[in-house]
Design a protein around this motif. Structure first.
Motif, PDB file in Angstrom:
ATOM      1  N   ALA A  11      -7.915   2.729   1.028  1.00 12.68           N
ATOM      2  CA  ALA A  11      -6.764   3.480   1.613  1.00 12.68           C
ATOM      3  C   ALA A  11      -6.308   2.842   2.844  1.00 12.68           C
ATOM      4  O   ALA A  11      -5.090   3.020   3.394  1.00 12.68           O
ATOM      5  CB  ALA A  11      -7.520   4.748   2.138  1.00 12.68           C
ATOM      6  N   LEU A  12      -6.941   1.876   3.399  1.00 12.79           N
ATOM      7  CA  LEU A  12      -6.423   1.161   4.745  1.00 12.79           C
ATOM      8  C   LEU A  12      -5.302   0.462   4.356  1.00 12.79           C
ATOM      9  O   LEU A  12      -4.348   0.122   5.023  1.00 12.79           O
ATOM     10  CB  LEU A  12      -7.632   0.292   5.607  1.00 12.79           C
ATOM     11  N   GLY A  13      -5.346  -0.350   3.153  1.00 13.66           N
ATOM     12  CA  GLY A  13      -4.563  -1.102   2.874  1.00 13.66           C
ATOM     13  C   GLY A  13      -3.351  -0.376   2.209  1.00 13.66           C
ATOM     14  O   GLY A  13      -2.140  -0.719   2.641  1.00 13.66           O
ATOM     15  N   LEU A  14      -3.393   0.597   1.460  1.00 12.90           N
ATOM     16  CA  LEU A  14      -2.310   1.458   0.902  1.00 12.90           C
ATOM     17  C   LEU A  14      -1.383   2.055   2.400  1.00 12.90           C
ATOM     18  O   LEU A  14      -0.354   2.224   2.524  1.00 12.90           O
ATOM     19  CB  LEU A  14      -2.811   2.441   0.340  1.00 12.90           C
ATOM     20  N   HIS A  15      -2.033   2.614   3.090  1.00 15.80           N
ATOM     21  CA  HIS A  15      -1.498   3.243   4.325  1.00 15.80           C
ATOM     22  C   HIS A  15      -0.836   2.308   5.196  1.00 15.80           C
ATOM     23  O   HIS A  15       0.061   2.442   6.012  1.00 15.80           O
ATOM     24  CB  HIS A  15      -2.348   4.313   5.139  1.00 15.80           C
ATOM     25  N   THR A  16      -1.341   1.135   5.400  1.00 15.17           N
ATOM     26  CA  THR A  16      -0.893   0.082   6.261  1.00 15.17           C
ATOM     27  C   THR A  16       0.598  -0.248   5.512  1.00 15.17           C
ATOM     28  O   THR A  16       1.478  -0.623   6.256  1.00 15.17           O
ATOM     29  CB  THR A  16      -1.813  -1.065   6.300  1.00 15.17           C
ATOM     30  N   ALA A  17       0.435  -0.303   3.959  1.00 10.31           N
ATOM     31  CA  ALA A  17       1.848  -0.631   3.663  1.00 10.31           C
ATOM     32  C   ALA A  17       2.587   0.614   3.739  1.00 10.31           C
ATOM     33  O   ALA A  17       3.950   0.207   3.913  1.00 10.31           O
ATOM     34  CB  ALA A  17       1.581  -0.860   2.025  1.00 10.31           C
ATOM     35  N   VAL A  18       2.371   1.821   3.549  1.00  4.26           N
ATOM     36  CA  VAL A  18       3.346   2.829   3.858  1.00  4.26           C
ATOM     37  C   VAL A  18       3.812   2.813   5.304  1.00  4.26           C
ATOM     38  O   VAL A  18       5.045   3.168   5.619  1.00  4.26           O
ATOM     39  CB  VAL A  18       2.537   4.279   3.555  1.00  4.26           C
ATOM     40  N   LEU A  19       2.671   2.363   6.193  1.00  3.80           N
ATOM     41  CA  LEU A  19       3.358   2.527   7.851  1.00  3.80           C
ATOM     42  C   LEU A  19       4.390   1.430   7.993  1.00  3.80           C
ATOM     43  O   LEU A  19       5.465   1.712   8.518  1.00  3.80           O
ATOM     44  CB  LEU A  19       2.101   2.197   8.393  1.00  3.80           C
ATOM     45  N   GLU A  20       4.068   0.166   7.431  1.00  2.00           N
ATOM     46  CA  GLU A  20       5.176  -0.816   7.476  1.00  2.00           C
ATOM     47  C   GLU A  20       6.389  -0.482   7.033  1.00  2.00           C
ATOM     48  O   GLU A  20       7.527  -0.653   7.656  1.00  2.00           O
ATOM     49  CB  GLU A  20       4.580  -1.994   6.812  1.00  2.00           C
ATOM     50  N   THR A  21       6.372   0.423   5.876  1.00  2.00           N
ATOM     51  CA  THR A  21       7.693   0.682   5.306  1.00  2.00           C
ATOM     52  C   THR A  21       8.436   1.998   6.039  1.00  2.00           C
ATOM     53  O   THR A  21       9.499   1.774   6.183  1.00  2.00           O
ATOM     54  CB  THR A  21       7.295   1.555   3.826  1.00  2.00           C
TER      55      THR A  21
END
Length: 757
Positions: free
Chosen positions: A243-253
């Protein structure tokens, strides 16, 4: 309330206003507390609730009995606006659906992304398309339906950044001119970024090239498995880390779509799920990238004549005469260091190095590409490194050696002419004039190679009719282009290659002229060492006391450090017919049967710098033996030749290691040295020295456009490596010409112990 359609102003939504009358207006946010002082601010603060226009605020403030005149109020309001503490909303705008998100974008200084959609591509990994879509929606991002072509950005989730399918995605995105973001949400360290923007920055191939470089340990597995695909790794992750990895990617997007500036867009973000440590690793465009750059850049640079230009010296002390100081070198090229996206994996102090020496490591030595995984950790020179009298000098030295090895590795874009020596004629340089094997070494190569380390490898006899790759080199002495086999010029992982390159004459520097000087001096140094070592001639002592007394006050503290670990230090003057001071520094253990004899070498027109280089180079070997025990254990390398030397060699059994008692020790004034102000003058003077001795000076510019750090390889056919190269020539003739021997040493009586560094 008046104001009509005029926008309403108020504090930014990430700020909470607290008024302490007579003291200050305190603005509290997640980034800290800011105080705004003065009566006007105290009067204005409660009115800035987002329901009034600017004029309404001023009118209401003027009605406060405690308010100052309208002029100070208006100035105070203007100052709050200029400081970025206020925002304006359109009249009638609804309250934000998510106040926390509204405050986040206010803090970021931008508006939330609205309208543009995100296209999702999930290749592999523990995160599904539905999970990724839900994460995007939760952060206010609209996810495009499959097949939609007008998404503003594509977010690609994968299990490995080297997945070969990413090449096709990169090509499609560049063809469409659309940006995309790469992320790996699984594993023990989720990755996010960079934002790959066609025509603006690096492409996936630029990134992949660096990632492959840092994953060189997979090469033996690729060889064993017969595949170049990335080696699959088990997914080691928890739901929380995914979840950390996924939401970090979404945050950067989301930040990218909102236009939030910052270095993260041009970097790969790594979050260690075990330690929660995070790092940004820069991703840069490779100008020579065949996908997004000009693949002909290296070829053009190599084919061009090597023409030295004016290069005033900025630093004339330390480890040499340079165009940049060590600090300037670190500032200019420090970005090349990264364990993920760098050319250099790391630059760190050797943990085994004692406090009185500065020895730094900079990752695996690319000049010695291992064919087995064990080979990556074995051997005395398995790691690149650097040395110096200060930490800064050693860091620069280690950085430059690692970049030098990278630049000298064959990448595939080097210019080649494919033909045979016989067909090429006079333009070609016979490789045997560089390899310098004696016919008897070639005849006995199987036994020779079986008994010695890879450093003393003897190649196959050269076939003058064999068709192979040749690369242009520039002859400084003849002013024309020559050709040498590419395999002698660039390190190659092919174990079946008929020729092998070595690092002799390879050098990095603060300029091309600087790099040339360092490469030339290395050839002079190793040639002089070979003359001494294999002929076992006695050399005069170099008087370290005299050098210390004349200004080199670092020598005695260094010797005291060696004494503190039970060792003595001395130095020899190995200067050869070139007249350039060459120094051998030596040290031995003074207690116990094993003497653990160490050596280091240095050459420079300034004898003080030659001494400095020799003593600091010797310090790079000290960590390997400092923990040795009387039972023969405790060494930190497993090179059999090095271990045999340290366990058995003594100065009594190797008398050439000691100074010639019949000759006066060399003192600073014995070597005349007139410094030159420009490195171009040094290039000309050194070239003239070789020409006077009938030697040709060849230069290959190995500088890589993606690093910018100047790297050259200097080749002087006929000059010796300090590895055993026993062909007729200087090894036999120069000692006689210098009066060290009355006749050449017979082949059978040459020192059978090869140098192993």
């Amino acid at each position: 309330m008046a104001g009509g359609d005029a926008p309403r102003i108020g504090w930014r939504s990430h700020l909470r206003c607290v008024v302490v009358p007579g003291e200050a207006v305190y603005l509290v946010s997640g980034r800290g507390i800011r105080a705004v002082r003065g009566a006007p601010a105290e009067v204005l603060a409660p009115l800035l609730d987002g329901t009034r226009t600017a004029e309404d605020v001023l009118r209401a403030a003027a009605g406060n009995p405690a308010a100052p005149e309208s002029g100070p109020l208006r100035r105070a309001l203007a100052e709050l606006w200029s400081a970025g503490l206020l925002r304006a909303r359109p009249a009638g705008a609804p309250a934000p659906a998510d106040p926390s998100a509204d405050a986040f974008w206010d803090l970021a200084g931008t508006q939330p992304p609205a309208g543009p959609s995100v296209r999702l591509l999930v290749l592999d990994g523990p995160v599904t398309h539905d999970q990724a879509a839900a994460a995007c929606t939760a952060s206010g991002l609209a996810v495009a339906l499959p097949g939609t072509a007008d998404a503003a950005v594509t977010l690609v989730l994968c299990a490995d950044y080297l997945d070969p399918r990413l090449a096709g995605i990169d090509a499609a995105q560049r063809a469409a001119g659309r940006p995309w973001i790469l992320a790996k949400p699984g594993g023990p360290a989720p990755w996010t970024g960079p934002v790959l923007r066609p025509g603006d920055g690096p492409c996936w191939h630029c990134l992949a090239e660096r990632l492959r470089l840092q994953r060189g340990s997979e090469a033996p597995l690729h060889l064993a498995l017969g595949s170049t695909d990335p080696v699959a790794r088990p997914d080691a992750s928890l739901a929380a880390s995914r979840a950390l990895g996924l939401h970090t990617a979404v945050l950067e997007t989301a930040k990218y779509l909102a236009g939030t500036p910052g270095p993260a867009h041009d970097a790969l973000h790594v979050l260690d799920a075990l330690t929660l440590a995070a790092g940004l690793h820069p991703v840069v465009r490779r100008p020579q990238c065949p996908a997004c750059g000009d693949p002909g850049l290296v070829g053009a640079a190599v084919r061009a004549p090597f023409v030295p230009g004016p290069r005033p010296k900025a630093a004339t002390g330390g480890n040499g005469h340079r165009a940049l100081t060590p600090r300037q070198m670190l500032d200019a090229y420090g970005h090349l260091v990264s364990p993920v996206t760098g050319v250099v994996r790391e630059v760190r102090r050797d943990p085994r190095s004692p406090a009185f020496t500065h020895s730094y490591l900079s990752g695996h030595n690319l000049a010695l590409r291992a064919q087995t995984l064990a080979g990556h950790t074995a051997g005395l020179r398995a790691l690149s490194g650097g040395k110096g009298l200060t930490s800064e000098e050693a860091r620069v030295s280690a950085l430059c050696e690692a970049v030098e090895r990278y630049s000298g590795t064959r990448h595939g874009d080097e210019p080649v002419v494919r033909d045979s020596l016989r067909a090429l004629g006079a333009a070609a340089v016979h490789p045997d004039t560089v390899r310098l094997y004696d016919p008897r070494q070639l005849r006995d190569r199987a036994a020779w190679n079986a008994a010695r380390s890879p450093f003393q490898y003897v190649g196959r006899p050269f076939d003058e009719d064999a068709v192979l790759d040749w690369t242009p080199v520039w002859s400084l002495t003849e002013g024309r282009q020559r050709l040498l086999p590419t395999a002698l010029l660039y390190f190659d992982a092919d174990p079946a290659a008929p020729l092998r390159a070595d690092s002799n004459g390879n050098a990095a520097g603060s300029s091309r002229e600087d790099a040339f000087v360092q490469g030339f001096l290395e050839l002079v140094e190793r040639d002089a060492v070979a003359l001494w070592w294999y002929n076992r001639t006695l050399a005069p002592a170099l008087d370290l006391d005299a050098f210390a007394a004349s200004g080199d006050d670092w020598i005695e503290p260094l010797r005291a450090g060696y004494r503190s670990v039970g060792r003595e230090v001395w130095a020899l003057d190995l200067t050869s017919d070139f007249g350039i001071p060459v120094v051998a520094a030596l040290s031995r253990r003074t207690e116990g049967a094993a003497e653990d004899v160490l050596f280091g070498f240095g050459a420079h027109p300034d004898p003080r710098i030659a001494v400095r280089r020799a003593l600091t180079e010797m310090g790079q070997l000290l960590p390997a033996v400092i923990g040795a025990r009387p039972d023969g254990s405790g060494y930190t390398v497993d090179d059999p030749q090095a271990l045999s030397w340290w366990r058995t060699a003594t100065v009594a059994g190797q008398p050439h290691l000691l100074a010639d008692p019949q000759r006066r020790p060399v003192v600073p004034g014995d070597h005349a040295h007139t410094p030159r102000a420009d490195l171009a003058d040094d290039v000309a003077a050194l070239t003239a020295l070789a020409r006077e001795r009938g030697l040709e000076v060849l230069v290959l510019d190995q500088t890589r456009p993606d690093t910018g750090l100047p790297v050259v390889k200097v080749i002087i056919p006929g000059m010796r490596h300090f590895w055993p190269r026993f062909a007729p020539g200087r090894l036999f003739d120069v000692p006689v010409a210098l009066g060290r021997l009355t006749e050449p040493t017979p082949y059978e009586r040459l020192n059978p112990l090869p140098l192993f560094i």
